[in-house]
Scaffold this motif. Structure first.
Motif, PDB file in Angstrom:
ATOM      1  N   UNK A 157      -9.107   0.374   8.739  1.00 19.55           N
ATOM      2  CA  UNK A 157      -8.171   1.493   8.804  1.00 19.55           C
ATOM      3  C   UNK A 157      -6.798   0.957   8.408  1.00 19.55           C
ATOM      4  N   UNK A 158      -6.292   1.398   7.273  1.00 18.19           N
ATOM      5  CA  UNK A 158      -4.989   0.913   6.836  1.00 18.19           C
ATOM      6  C   UNK A 158      -4.832   1.001   5.330  1.00 18.19           C
ATOM      7  N   UNK A 159      -3.629   0.713   4.871  1.00 18.21           N
ATOM      8  CA  UNK A 159      -3.302   0.887   3.459  1.00 18.21           C
ATOM      9  C   UNK A 159      -4.133   0.012   2.531  1.00 18.21           C
ATOM     10  N   UNK A 160      -4.534  -1.170   2.979  1.00 17.42           N
ATOM     11  CA  UNK A 160      -5.258  -2.048   2.060  1.00 17.42           C
ATOM     12  C   UNK A 160      -6.659  -1.532   1.728  1.00 17.42           C
ATOM     13  N   UNK A 161      -7.074  -0.474   2.413  1.00 15.45           N
ATOM     14  CA  UNK A 161      -8.347   0.154   2.069  1.00 15.45           C
ATOM     15  C   UNK A 161      -8.247   1.052   0.843  1.00 15.45           C
ATOM     16  N   UNK A 162      -7.022   1.429   0.448  1.00 11.29           N
ATOM     17  CA  UNK A 162      -6.862   2.248  -0.751  1.00 11.29           C
ATOM     18  C   UNK A 162      -7.374   1.474  -1.966  1.00 11.29           C
ATOM     19  N   UNK A 195     -14.953   7.707  -6.574  1.00 14.11           N
ATOM     20  CA  UNK A 195     -14.529   6.870  -5.465  1.00 14.11           C
ATOM     21  C   UNK A 195     -13.679   7.693  -4.505  1.00 14.11           C
ATOM     22  N   UNK A 196     -13.821   7.410  -3.233  1.00 11.44           N
ATOM     23  CA  UNK A 196     -12.993   8.076  -2.216  1.00 11.44           C
ATOM     24  C   UNK A 196     -11.537   7.666  -2.428  1.00 11.44           C
ATOM     25  N   UNK A 197     -10.596   8.590  -2.379  1.00  9.80           N
ATOM     26  CA  UNK A 197      -9.198   8.231  -2.632  1.00  9.80           C
ATOM     27  C   UNK A 197      -8.630   7.197  -1.660  1.00  9.80           C
ATOM     28  N   UNK A 198      -9.201   7.093  -0.458  1.00 15.40           N
ATOM     29  CA  UNK A 198      -8.660   6.190   0.558  1.00 15.40           C
ATOM     30  C   UNK A 198      -9.515   4.950   0.809  1.00 15.40           C
ATOM     31  N   UNK A 199     -10.674   4.855   0.158  1.00 14.63           N
ATOM     32  CA  UNK A 199     -11.632   3.806   0.524  1.00 14.63           C
ATOM     33  C   UNK A 199     -12.234   3.158  -0.726  1.00 14.63           C
ATOM     34  N   UNK A 200     -11.994   1.869  -0.912  1.00 12.86           N
ATOM     35  CA  UNK A 200     -12.505   1.177  -2.102  1.00 12.86           C
ATOM     36  C   UNK A 200     -14.019   1.086  -2.108  1.00 12.86           C
ATOM     37  N   UNK A 201     -14.658   1.247  -0.971  1.00 12.23           N
ATOM     38  CA  UNK A 201     -16.108   1.035  -0.824  1.00 12.23           C
ATOM     39  C   UNK A 201     -16.928   2.322  -0.893  1.00 12.23           C
TER      40      UNK A 201
END
Length: 224
Positions: A157-162, A195-201
């Motif tokens: 949970x956090x910005x680095x997941x973008x 891809x999800x806008x907030x999740x690289x995975x």
């Protein structure tokens, strides 16, 4: 808390859930949510809609043609509503810790949780993406089944997941994180996933999020 993509209508589909072949893909074992106590009701999380699985195989073949040393690893795929609820509650508890919260603090944590986790809605018009069998969480592994460094863990949970958090990075390790994320994204997107806008995975094909991002009027898949 309705998200913009949940306003898209869903068409009825008889495309069934089918197992993800363990011989073709690396599967995380034990399954991370089962290990926490999530109850799948005797069902496996490693299922997808048949057409979505075909797309995933296409992504894998594309990746292996260019990088035979890498493989797509499936962290999570099909997720029943009770499991979605379990993980939303678990994430809130983890962020809250043991400290008492004021109502504004509680609301702030819920907002943070629901920025990354879909509401476990039982309304057929607003299903969580994973509960449609059209979404999955993935990463890359090498021949030794070791995950490539992606600059953050799945479900952080956090910005680095973008997805593009490291796009402007200047240090070699962070540039490698961005390169690995782009490699995964390229393989998945050329097969038709978004891809999800907030999740690289997180990637999906045919659900409401996919329809919203690709400007389709109707989603292919609802809750199953």
């Amino acid at each position: 808390m309705t998200k913009p993509y949940q306003r898209i209508p869903i068409a009825t589909s008889d495309d069934p859930l089918v197992p993800i072949p363990a011989g073709l893909f690396s599967l995380v074992t034990p399954h991370p949510y089962m290990a926490l106590g999530a109850d799948y009701g005797g069902r496996s999380p490693y299922f997808l809609r048949r057409r979505v699985l075909d797309k995933l195989i296409q992504a894998q073949n594309f990746l292996r043609a260019a990088h035979p040393e890498f493989q797509i690893q499936i962290f999570d795929a099909y997720r029943p509503i009770p499991v979605q609820q379990f993980m939303v509650d678990y994430t809130f508890t983890q962020l809250k810790g043991d400290r008492p919260l004021t109502p504004p603090e509680t609301a702030q944590i819920w907002e943070q949780v629901l920025q990354f986790w879909a509401v476990p809605s039982r309304d057929p018009a607003t299903p969580p993406p994973h509960s449609t069998g059209a979404a999955l969480d993935v990463r890359l592994v090498n021949r030794a089944q070791e995950p490539l460094p992606m600059g953050g863990e799945i479900d952080d949970i956090g910005d680095r997941s973008y997805p593009d958090f490291y796009a402007a990075a200047t240090t070699p390790p962070e540039q490698q994180y961005h390169h690995n994320r782009q490699l995964l994204r390229q393989a998945m997107e050329q097969a038709g996933f978004v891809i999800h806008p907030n999740e690289w995975w997180h990637f999906s094909y045919g659900d409401q999020l996919w329809a919203w991002q690709t400007q389709r009027a109707i989603a292919h898949y609802g809750r199953i």
